[in-house]
Write a protein that holds these residues in place. Structure first.
Motif, mmCIF file in Angstrom:
data_model
loop_
_atom_site.group_PDB
_atom_site.id
_atom_site.type_symbol
_atom_site.label_atom_id
_atom_site.label_comp_id
_atom_site.label_asym_id
_atom_site.label_seq_id
_atom_site.Cartn_x
_atom_site.Cartn_y
_atom_site.Cartn_z
ATOM 1 N N PHE A 206 142.899 83.119 162.782
ATOM 2 C CA PHE A 206 142.467 83.039 161.383
ATOM 3 C C PHE A 206 143.075 84.228 160.641
ATOM 4 O O PHE A 206 143.098 85.342 161.159
ATOM 5 C CB PHE A 206 140.944 83.074 161.279
ATOM 6 C CG PHE A 206 140.442 82.707 159.914
ATOM 7 C CD1 PHE A 206 140.142 81.396 159.599
ATOM 8 C CD2 PHE A 206 140.294 83.677 158.916
ATOM 9 C CE1 PHE A 206 139.701 81.053 158.326
ATOM 10 C CE2 PHE A 206 139.864 83.343 157.647
ATOM 11 C CZ PHE A 206 139.559 82.019 157.355
ATOM 12 N N PRO A 207 143.594 84.006 159.442
ATOM 13 C CA PRO A 207 144.280 85.084 158.709
ATOM 14 C C PRO A 207 143.438 86.356 158.623
ATOM 15 O O PRO A 207 142.252 86.322 158.317
ATOM 16 C CB PRO A 207 144.501 84.471 157.323
ATOM 17 C CG PRO A 207 144.559 82.997 157.571
ATOM 18 C CD PRO A 207 143.608 82.737 158.696
ATOM 19 N N GLY A 208 144.084 87.463 158.947
ATOM 20 C CA GLY A 208 143.415 88.753 158.869
ATOM 21 C C GLY A 208 142.598 89.106 160.088
ATOM 22 O O GLY A 208 141.912 90.137 160.097
ATOM 23 N N THR A 209 142.605 88.238 161.126
ATOM 24 C CA THR A 209 141.844 88.504 162.346
ATOM 25 C C THR A 209 142.725 88.220 163.548
ATOM 26 O O THR A 209 143.841 87.721 163.421
ATOM 27 C CB THR A 209 140.585 87.610 162.427
ATOM 28 O OG1 THR A 209 140.970 86.287 162.836
ATOM 29 C CG2 THR A 209 139.865 87.536 161.096
ATOM 30 N N LYS A 242 136.540 86.649 152.090
ATOM 31 C CA LYS A 242 137.132 85.359 152.444
ATOM 32 C C LYS A 242 136.431 84.183 151.777
ATOM 33 O O LYS A 242 136.932 83.055 151.809
ATOM 34 C CB LYS A 242 137.095 85.172 153.973
ATOM 35 C CG LYS A 242 137.857 86.243 154.739
ATOM 36 C CD LYS A 242 137.668 86.097 156.231
ATOM 37 C CE LYS A 242 138.526 87.109 157.001
ATOM 38 N NZ LYS A 242 138.137 88.500 156.730
ATOM 39 N N LEU A 243 135.265 84.425 151.202
ATOM 40 C CA LEU A 243 134.487 83.332 150.604
ATOM 41 C C LEU A 243 134.542 83.411 149.089
ATOM 42 O O LEU A 243 134.594 84.508 148.519
ATOM 43 C CB LEU A 243 133.034 83.392 151.073
ATOM 44 C CG LEU A 243 132.787 83.135 152.558
ATOM 45 C CD1 LEU A 243 131.325 83.351 152.904
ATOM 46 C CD2 LEU A 243 133.230 81.725 152.950
ATOM 47 N N PRO A 244 134.496 82.282 148.413
ATOM 48 C CA PRO A 244 134.501 82.292 146.940
ATOM 49 C C PRO A 244 133.203 82.881 146.392
ATOM 50 O O PRO A 244 132.152 82.822 147.023
ATOM 51 C CB PRO A 244 134.641 80.807 146.575
ATOM 52 C CG PRO A 244 134.188 80.057 147.776
ATOM 53 C CD PRO A 244 134.506 80.902 148.963
ATOM 54 N N ASP A 245 133.300 83.434 145.209
ATOM 55 C CA ASP A 245 132.157 84.123 144.611
ATOM 56 C C ASP A 245 130.949 83.209 144.451
ATOM 57 O O ASP A 245 129.807 83.636 144.626
ATOM 58 C CB ASP A 245 132.550 84.698 143.251
ATOM 59 C CG ASP A 245 133.509 85.877 143.384
ATOM 60 O OD1 ASP A 245 133.560 86.468 144.485
ATOM 61 O OD2 ASP A 245 134.204 86.198 142.400
ATOM 62 N N PHE A 246 131.187 81.954 144.084
ATOM 63 C CA PHE A 246 130.043 81.070 143.844
ATOM 64 C C PHE A 246 129.240 80.860 145.127
ATOM 65 O O PHE A 246 128.017 80.764 145.090
ATOM 66 C CB PHE A 246 130.490 79.727 143.240
ATOM 67 C CG PHE A 246 131.147 78.780 144.209
ATOM 68 C CD1 PHE A 246 130.391 77.876 144.943
ATOM 69 C CD2 PHE A 246 132.523 78.789 144.376
ATOM 70 C CE1 PHE A 246 130.997 76.994 145.824
ATOM 71 C CE2 PHE A 246 133.129 77.915 145.253
ATOM 72 C CZ PHE A 246 132.368 77.018 145.995
ATOM 73 N N LEU A 247 129.916 80.804 146.282
ATOM 74 C CA LEU A 247 129.181 80.657 147.542
ATOM 75 C C LEU A 247 128.412 81.927 147.878
ATOM 76 O O LEU A 247 127.265 81.872 148.329
ATOM 77 C CB LEU A 247 130.149 80.321 148.680
ATOM 78 C CG LEU A 247 130.424 78.845 148.951
ATOM 79 C CD1 LEU A 247 131.394 78.686 150.111
ATOM 80 C CD2 LEU A 247 129.132 78.088 149.251
ATOM 81 N N LEU A 248 129.001 83.082 147.655
ATOM 82 C CA LEU A 248 128.306 84.343 147.921
ATOM 83 C C LEU A 248 127.072 84.476 147.039
ATOM 84 O O LEU A 248 126.013 84.913 147.498
ATOM 85 C CB LEU A 248 129.263 85.519 147.684
ATOM 86 C CG LEU A 248 130.420 85.641 148.690
ATOM 87 C CD1 LEU A 248 131.419 86.684 148.217
ATOM 88 C CD2 LEU A 248 129.897 85.984 150.078
ATOM 89 N N ARG A 249 127.201 84.072 145.773
ATOM 90 C CA ARG A 249 126.041 84.141 144.875
ATOM 91 C C ARG A 249 124.932 83.222 145.367
ATOM 92 O O ARG A 249 123.754 83.589 145.373
ATOM 93 C CB ARG A 249 126.458 83.764 143.446
ATOM 94 C CG ARG A 249 127.277 84.827 142.727
ATOM 95 C CD ARG A 249 127.338 84.540 141.238
ATOM 96 N NE ARG A 249 127.941 83.250 140.942
ATOM 97 C CZ ARG A 249 129.246 83.051 140.751
ATOM 98 N NH1 ARG A 249 130.079 84.069 140.845
ATOM 99 N NH2 ARG A 249 129.718 81.851 140.470
ATOM 100 N N GLN A 250 125.296 82.015 145.786
ATOM 101 C CA GLN A 250 124.253 81.079 146.214
ATOM 102 C C GLN A 250 123.653 81.491 147.552
ATOM 103 O O GLN A 250 122.467 81.251 147.798
ATOM 104 C CB GLN A 250 124.810 79.660 146.266
ATOM 105 C CG GLN A 250 125.140 79.117 144.890
ATOM 106 C CD GLN A 250 124.923 77.624 144.753
ATOM 107 O OE1 GLN A 250 124.885 76.899 145.724
ATOM 108 N NE2 GLN A 250 124.770 77.176 143.518
ATOM 109 N N ILE A 251 124.443 82.136 148.409
ATOM 110 C CA ILE A 251 123.879 82.666 149.658
ATOM 111 C C ILE A 251 122.843 83.746 149.340
ATOM 112 O O ILE A 251 121.783 83.808 149.965
ATOM 113 C CB ILE A 251 125.002 83.208 150.562
ATOM 114 C CG1 ILE A 251 125.792 82.039 151.167
ATOM 115 C CG2 ILE A 251 124.430 84.082 151.682
ATOM 116 C CD1 ILE A 251 127.064 82.466 151.894
#
Length: 753
Positions: A206-209, A242-251
């Motif tokens: 996976f990119p970056g890992t 790695k995650l979009p902002d909208f997903l981080l906000r909803q998490i």
């Protein structure tokens, strides 16, 4: 990171990204038209509806048992949505056909029985939303193209995520929704997943890992095997880039809702703690806000007030019995009674329940069993002296006669809320915290219309009437426009909502100004104002209650989804409301003593920084009642060490309208008189409860129109007050300040202080 794709594009196979078998959908009655994308509030509402459906299916005999929680269900969807997003990113950055390559590799290595038949079986058992809805056949669906990859790629991704879901111990409660037993038992699904994993391990990391895709996706499960909260926290902390902002906000929102659901409510504000001072522990715990020293200066008379509380309707009833004639209005209170209070040493008279009350509150209390109840004294229609107490004329007469005897009148002002039927609910419905739909989908409002006029309908939630629930909102219907809104009840987050009240929205500048104008109106009538539940409007707590920080538990159910960051909150609520109040009153009605009912370790903050003249010191009553003398001694020592001026601004009391009577808490003998002596000789403002001197045993509800116990004053108790307490009250000027106050420790030979 920038949002690379929308939730619609992520979740076009399963609405909201929640994996569901056809059997699970049918069992729980889940509709086929789940939305792909919702705003945060709408998403939480949908998950609340889904949780109700699942609980009904899981607990047929006890559908309210709450095995499935909305926040957790939302967390399940977001966990898998995040993984789906990462699978997509991997396919975009490494090989857009990686999933089809995996299936081709499996076909070559293991044959069609392993590569193709489980996939076809998956399509049958876990139909995509359009297939489940009957809009398209599985065959036609699978050859179609989605927004970014083929529908076949999407289905293969869901097959991979299904295995991740059923392997996740933290999701065991939710397995009935997506259980893979039938798929596993009727196909070589297990072998196919194993082959996929083997293939993906041969692909670039996976990119970056340095991890292959499968190992990378399993990381949250390994980090926190049994905790969905822990897995979401891992993703938020480790995968944020790695995650979009909208997903981080909803998490963050889902984490807050989960904490909100686990919060224990119903037992009041909790134990009284020793006051400590210092940054973060402190001066009243103003959170991260500045806490400068900004005491308000007392007028000469303020330092020596001795305040006596009287619940007005009950007092008038008692006076009627005492004097043998009907006394119903304020101007009918006898001069002899005022003479007696002045002789005791009372210089302030707190009249509880003067203002015009909400008719809806009265209706609720009468419907719940007390046929002669008044409305609550804290569910107000407007700030006008009640007509049945004689209105302004009767009040002015009493104020004049009391003033002639050195007694100033005090009144409540209730800034946090108004009555559910009130002038502002009628004329300014936008001023309240509200939503356009019920925050819980199972709320219903089919009971009595509590509004006395045709223009507006007012309905409390049905669960209140049969004691099932105390809902957080009521329903307001404008019959002229047809507009329906759901307004939150007043609430301090420690117990149940105050169901006859409506919560004001202090993020609105017009609300803050309207309340300040009301306070100025009250100040022009009353030289002493007691602010009810003042701590709920301190910025720290107003945000905590109504617009909690992201990832923070909402103290009030359903508020986690309305969270705000501290900078965003400070933008719309820029200054401490109480500091504005203090400064405006000082400029416009300067001869007014402002007294705050404030708890939650905010006592120092309210007087030292916000500038209130006086603040409740509940530690006095609570610690001395339970004989936690060492804790109270330490509280006083901590105050003196930090700022003695705080000590002389405490309101000390042995009971208040929300607590048991002084007789019930302290008795009538030496313990009572020892604490009473301390109360009237400590710096600060002593406050005496209704019936305390007379030894009355009845606790008067805020809706009482009369005393229900036929009690006569305890003459022996009154006489002991006259010998031991009243002379000290009349010398109040000797004790009220803290400048010359010293606290000595006397240590006995056996070590007791």
């Amino acid at each position: 990171m920038e949002e690379p794709l929308s939730t619609t594009e992520l979740n076009h196979y399963f609405g909201l990204g929640l994996p569901m078998s056809a059997h699970g959908r049918h069992r729980f009655g889940i509709p086929s038209d789940l939305p792909d994308r919702l705003d945060t509030v709408g998403a939480v509402r949908v998950f609340r509806d889904l949780s109700i459906r699942m609980n009904r299916g899981l607990n047929a005999d006890a559908p309210d048992a709450g095995t499935v929680r909305p926040g957790e269900l939302m967390g399940v969807a977001l966990l898998l949505s995040a993984m789906r997003c990462l699978v997509y990113q991997y396919g975009e950055s490494i090989n857009t056909g990686v999933l089809r390559d995996a299936q081709q590799w499996t076909l070559e290595q293991r044959g069609p029985h392993v590569s193709e038949k489980p996939f076809q079986r998956f399509l049958d058992l876990y139909p995509a939303d359009p297939v489940y809805a009957g809009e398209i056949s599985p065959e036609d669906y699978i050859v179609g193209e989605g927004p970014f990859w083929s529908n076949r790629d999407g289905a293969l991704c869901e097959l991979l995520l299904l295995d991740l879901a059923v392997s996740n111990r933290a999701l065991d409660t939710y397995r009935p929704l997506f259980d893979d037993s039938e798929l596993r038992n009727t196909s070589a699904y297990g072998a196919q997943i194993a082959a996929f994993h083997d293939f993906l391990k041969t692909q670039p990391p996976f990119p970056g890992t340095d991890q292959d895709l499968v190992t990378f996706l399993y990381a949250p499960l390994l980090a926190s095997p049994d905790s969905l909260e822990g897995q979401l926290a891992f993703m938020r902390d480790e995968w944020s880039s790695k995650l979009p902002d909208f997903l981080l906000r909803q998490i963050e929102v889902a984490s807050g809702v989960m904490k909100e659901e686990q919060q224990f409510r119903g037992h009041g504000p909790g134990p009284v703690e020793v006051l400590h001072f210092g940054r973060g522990a402190g001066v009243g715990d103003g959170a991260d806000y500045e806490e400068p020293e900004a005491f308000s200066r007392d007028q000469d008379w303020m330092s020596n007030v001795v305040l006596l509380a009287k619940t007005v309707y009950v007092w008038l009833d008692q006076l009627s019995r005492q004097y043998g004639r009907t006394i119903t209005t304020l101007d009918e209170i006898p001069d002899k009674e005022l003479d007696k209070l002045a002789a005791w040493g009372v210089t302030g008279l707190w009249l509880i329940g003067l203002w015009e009350r909400s008719e809806a509150s009265r209706t609720i209390k009468q419907m719940m069993g007390n046929s002669e109840a008044a409305a609550s004294a804290y569910s107000l229609y407007d700030y006008e002296i009640a007509d049945d107490l004689g209105g302004d004329l009767a009040y002015n007469d009493l104020a004049r006669r009391a003033s002639a005897r050195g007694i100033r009148l005090a009144s409540d002002m209730v800034p946090n809320h108004v009555g559910i039927y009130s002038h502002w609910v009628l004329e300014h419905p936008d001023w309240f915290i509200q939503c356009s739909e019920p925050p819980f989908p199972n709320y219903t409002f089919s009971g009595a219309d509590l509004s006395p006029e045709d223009r507006v309908g007012i309905y409390v939630e049905d669960g209140y009437w049969d004691h099932r629930d105390a809902a957080v909102v009521f329903k307001r219907v404008d019959h002229w426009t047809g507009h329906t809104r759901y307004i939150y009840h007043g609430n301090d987050g420690t117990s149940m909502p105050w169901n006859d009240t409506a919560q004001l929205n202090y993020l609105l500048p017009e609300v803050r100004e309207a309340v300040i104008q009301t306070i100025l109106h009250v100040a022009r009538m009353f030289p002493i104002i007691r602010f009810d539940a003042a701590m709920t409007l301190a910025k720290k707590h107003y945000q905590r209650l109504w617009f909690p920080l992201p990832d923070d538990a909402g103290a009030i159910p359903t508020r986690a989804e309305y969270g705000m960051s501290r900078p965003d909150f400070d933008t719309v609520f820029p200054a401490e409301f109480w500091r504005e109040v203090v400064d405006r009153v000082a400029a416009e009605v300067p001869d007014t003593l402002l007294l705050a009912e404030a708890f939650w370790l905010m006592e120092g903050y309210f007087v030292r920084t916000l500038g209130m003249h006086r603040v409740y010191n509940s530690a006095f009553m609570n610690m001395l009642k339970t004989e936690e003398n060492e804790k109270y001694r330490q509280t006083i020592k901590n105050v003196l060490e930090f700022s003695p001026e705080i000590l002389q601004r405490f309101v000390n009391f042995m009971n208040n309208p929300d607590e048991d009577t002084a007789e019930a808490q302290f008795g009538k003998d030496d313990k009572y008189f020892g604490v009473a002596t301390l109360m009237v000789t400590m710096p600060g403002l002593p406050m005496i409860g209704h019936g305390q001197v007379e030894g009355f045993t009845e606790k008067y509800g805020m809706e009482y129109r009369r005393a229900y116990r036929d009690e006569s004053p305890d003459e022996g108790l009154i006489q002991r007050h006259e010998r031991e307490i009243f002379p000290l009250m009349r010398l109040r000027h000797l004790f009220s300040g803290a400048a010359n106050f010293a606290f000595f420790d006397f240590v006995t030979p056996d070590g007791w202080v």
